[in-house]
Write an enzyme that holds these catalytic residues in place. Sequence first.
Site, PDB file in Angstrom:
ATOM      1  N   CYS A 112       0.894  -1.346   0.127  1.00 19.33           N
ATOM      2  CA  CYS A 112      -0.072  -0.022  -0.088  1.00 19.33           C
ATOM      3  C   CYS A 112       0.870   1.129   0.009  1.00 19.33           C
ATOM      4  O   CYS A 112       0.417   2.409  -0.244  1.00 19.33           O
ATOM      5  CB  CYS A 112      -0.812  -0.221   1.397  1.00 19.33           C
ATOM      6  SG  CYS A 112      -1.908  -1.460   1.013  1.00 19.33           S
ATOM      7  N   HIS A 237      -3.469   7.131   3.134  1.00 20.14           N
ATOM      8  CA  HIS A 237      -3.736   5.838   2.480  1.00 20.14           C
ATOM      9  C   HIS A 237      -5.363   5.467   3.004  1.00 20.14           C
ATOM     10  O   HIS A 237      -5.461   5.596   4.260  1.00 20.14           O
ATOM     11  CB  HIS A 237      -2.710   4.871   2.815  1.00 20.14           C
ATOM     12  CG  HIS A 237      -3.245   3.368   2.599  1.00 20.14           C
ATOM     13  ND1 HIS A 237      -3.707   2.931   1.322  1.00 20.14           N
ATOM     14  CD2 HIS A 237      -3.568   2.180   3.060  1.00 20.14           C
ATOM     15  CE1 HIS A 237      -4.157   1.633   1.163  1.00 20.14           C
ATOM     16  NE2 HIS A 237      -3.801   1.065   2.297  1.00 20.14           N
ATOM     17  N   ASN A 267     -10.288  -0.138   0.465  1.00 19.97           N
ATOM     18  CA  ASN A 267      -8.929  -0.010   0.579  1.00 19.97           C
ATOM     19  C   ASN A 267      -8.485  -0.684  -0.732  1.00 19.97           C
ATOM     20  O   ASN A 267      -8.869  -1.666  -0.949  1.00 19.97           O
ATOM     21  CB  ASN A 267      -8.503  -0.785   1.721  1.00 19.97           C
ATOM     22  CG  ASN A 267      -6.781  -0.900   1.716  1.00 19.97           C
ATOM     23  OD1 ASN A 267      -6.280  -0.610   0.833  1.00 19.97           O
ATOM     24  ND2 ASN A 267      -6.465  -1.406   2.812  1.00 19.97           N
TER      25      ASN A 267
HETATM   26  C1  LIG Z   1      -9.656  -5.080  10.504  1.00 21.12           C
HETATM   27  C2  LIG Z   1     -10.425  -3.937  11.396  1.00 21.12           C
HETATM   28  C3  LIG Z   1     -11.484  -2.995  10.683  1.00 21.12           C
HETATM   29  C4  LIG Z   1     -11.239  -4.666  12.538  1.00 21.12           C
HETATM   30  O1  LIG Z   1     -11.718  -3.719  13.565  1.00 21.12           O
HETATM   31  P1  LIG Z   1     -11.549  -3.831  14.973  1.00 21.12           P
HETATM   32  O2  LIG Z   1     -12.340  -2.863  15.529  1.00 21.12           O
HETATM   33  O3  LIG Z   1     -10.184  -3.746  15.413  1.00 21.12           O
HETATM   34  O4  LIG Z   1     -12.215  -5.178  15.215  1.00 21.12           O
HETATM   35  P2  LIG Z   1     -11.468  -6.603  16.214  1.00 21.12           P
HETATM   36  O5  LIG Z   1     -10.513  -7.076  15.305  1.00 21.12           O
HETATM   37  O6  LIG Z   1     -11.407  -5.914  17.369  1.00 21.12           O
HETATM   38  O7  LIG Z   1     -12.691  -7.550  15.927  1.00 21.12           O
HETATM   39  C5  LIG Z   1     -13.861  -7.300  16.674  1.00 21.12           C
HETATM   40  C6  LIG Z   1     -14.978  -8.222  16.460  1.00 21.12           C
HETATM   41  O8  LIG Z   1     -15.407  -8.256  15.171  1.00 21.12           O
HETATM   42  C7  LIG Z   1     -15.437  -9.463  14.387  1.00 21.12           C
HETATM   43  N1  LIG Z   1     -15.452  -9.334  13.029  1.00 21.12           N
HETATM   44  C8  LIG Z   1     -14.360  -9.059  12.187  1.00 21.12           C
HETATM   45  N2  LIG Z   1     -14.903  -8.731  10.895  1.00 21.12           N
HETATM   46  C9  LIG Z   1     -16.142  -8.585  11.042  1.00 21.12           C
HETATM   47  C10 LIG Z   1     -16.911  -8.472   9.990  1.00 21.12           C
HETATM   48  N3  LIG Z   1     -16.832  -8.257   8.731  1.00 21.12           N
HETATM   49  N4  LIG Z   1     -18.317  -8.180  10.543  1.00 21.12           N
HETATM   50  C11 LIG Z   1     -18.689  -8.395  11.718  1.00 21.12           C
HETATM   51  N5  LIG Z   1     -17.745  -8.932  12.608  1.00 21.12           N
HETATM   52  C12 LIG Z   1     -16.470  -8.815  12.292  1.00 21.12           C
HETATM   53  C13 LIG Z   1     -14.032 -10.201  14.654  1.00 21.12           C
HETATM   54  O9  LIG Z   1     -14.380 -11.595  14.754  1.00 21.12           O
HETATM   55  C14 LIG Z   1     -14.221  -9.789  16.428  1.00 21.12           C
HETATM   56  O10 LIG Z   1     -14.977 -10.744  17.130  1.00 21.12           O
HETATM   57  P3  LIG Z   1     -14.648 -11.554  18.530  1.00 21.12           P
HETATM   58  O11 LIG Z   1     -14.556 -10.244  19.271  1.00 21.12           O
HETATM   59  O12 LIG Z   1     -15.822 -12.233  18.769  1.00 21.12           O
HETATM   60  O13 LIG Z   1     -13.374 -12.049  18.279  1.00 21.12           O
HETATM   61  C15 LIG Z   1      -9.201  -2.936  12.092  1.00 21.12           C
HETATM   62  O14 LIG Z   1      -8.636  -3.882  13.049  1.00 21.12           O
HETATM   63  C16 LIG Z   1      -8.378  -2.389  10.785  1.00 21.12           C
HETATM   64  O15 LIG Z   1      -8.841  -1.859  10.106  1.00 21.12           O
HETATM   65  N6  LIG Z   1      -7.026  -2.650  10.917  1.00 21.12           N
HETATM   66  C17 LIG Z   1      -6.208  -2.136   9.974  1.00 21.12           C
HETATM   67  C18 LIG Z   1      -6.210  -2.933   8.534  1.00 21.12           C
HETATM   68  C19 LIG Z   1      -5.433  -2.205   7.649  1.00 21.12           C
HETATM   69  O16 LIG Z   1      -5.453  -1.037   7.520  1.00 21.12           O
HETATM   70  N7  LIG Z   1      -5.368  -3.009   6.757  1.00 21.12           N
HETATM   71  C20 LIG Z   1      -4.676  -2.568   5.374  1.00 21.12           C
HETATM   72  C21 LIG Z   1      -3.315  -2.466   5.645  1.00 21.12           C
HETATM   73  S1  LIG Z   1      -2.806  -1.571   4.116  1.00 21.12           S
END
Ligand SMILES: CC(C)(COP(=O)(O)OP(=O)(O)OC[C@H]1O[C@@H](n2cnc3c(N)ncnc32)[C@H](O)[C@@H]1OP(=O)(O)O)[C@@H](O)C(=O)NCCC(=O)NCCS
Length: 312
Positions: A112, A237, A267
Amino acid sequence: MDVGLLGTGHYAPENVLTNADLEKMVDTSDEWITSRTGIEERRIATDDIDTSDMAYYAAKDALEEANVSAEDIDLILVSTVTPDTPFPSVSCMLQERLGATKAAAMDVSAACAGFMYGVVTGQQFIQTGVYKHVLVIGVEKLSKITDWSDRNTCVLFGDGAGAAVMGEVSEGKGILSFELGANGSGGEHLYQNDKNHLIMNGREVFKFAVRQMPDSAVKVIEESGYKKEDIDYLIPHQANIRIMEAARQRLGISEDKMATSIKKYGNNSSASIPMALSEAVKNGKIEDGDLIVMVGFGAGLTWGAIALRWGR
Ligand SMILES: CC(C)(COP(=O)(O)OP(=O)(O)OC[C@H]1O[C@@H](n2cnc3c(N)ncnc32)[C@H](O)[C@@H]1OP(=O)(O)O)[C@@H](O)C(=O)NCCC(=O)NCCS
């Protein structure tokens, strides 16, 4: 010599995948996706459109905007982690299709942050007088490597392309400063597995990004001799609206000064920044003389930021 972007372009596939569509595919909800990521929909390229096709459309748009012909391009740099094939490179496919007969061509792999790596590489060739025009493209067909049964990742990504033609600009304009960085010890947090699927530890990437994006933005703006409040437009980004908001708030800039194409595109990895940039230019959000900061992070881990004074 001052080096800048002479023209920008982008391409987004027509096919839209909404959060409501995803609700039918995995255990998720529109409420979860919008509140946790800011994404409302994303574009998914159909089978007949591959990475090089999207790169071609974005490149044509940028060449037209720059008023530079393909025969005048000396180097093509394509940033992608989803090439049509590992070889020949997308940049070589593009060289042929554009008729950029004198251009050297290579793909860049920095995920990215790849568009930042491409633009900085292009700048070096132009500044040293080796080349006059460099075409840089960020393009991804992430739908090819998405595990459509993994709700942790499939809601996040989309396909698209953004491009820029680089060359000499008038004194005081163009790239003012940049930072590129990498930390290979974080590679385990975002990678492609043996099934070719994208695997991500969202929490770890989130922690890294929320620190790295504002740090890099502050660094390039200070190195250019400016202050945070001088920024006219921020292009982070487009990975997660919460990460982008954290950066915006640390820089103390207003909401209207930050690109948020994530809502409709998700993204797009290395295509995110050039797509958002091209859209902002076309929509008149970026004007001649504006101070722009672009900042990205991604798998590797990698990061990159550029401060530039917009205009030719
Ligand atoms: C991926 C992301 C959106 C997850 O959000 P978050 O608030 O951190 O959520 P968590 O990882 O704490 O997960 C919370 C819960 O939601 C659940 N969950 C994950 N994806 C889900 C979805 N699409 N729909 C519903 N629930 C979901 C998880 O399983 C977790 O459940 P649990 O608590 O029972 O285990 C976030 O971590 C993120 O954006 N990270 C950076 C990703 C990024 O920038 N990637 C690109 C790099 S270039």
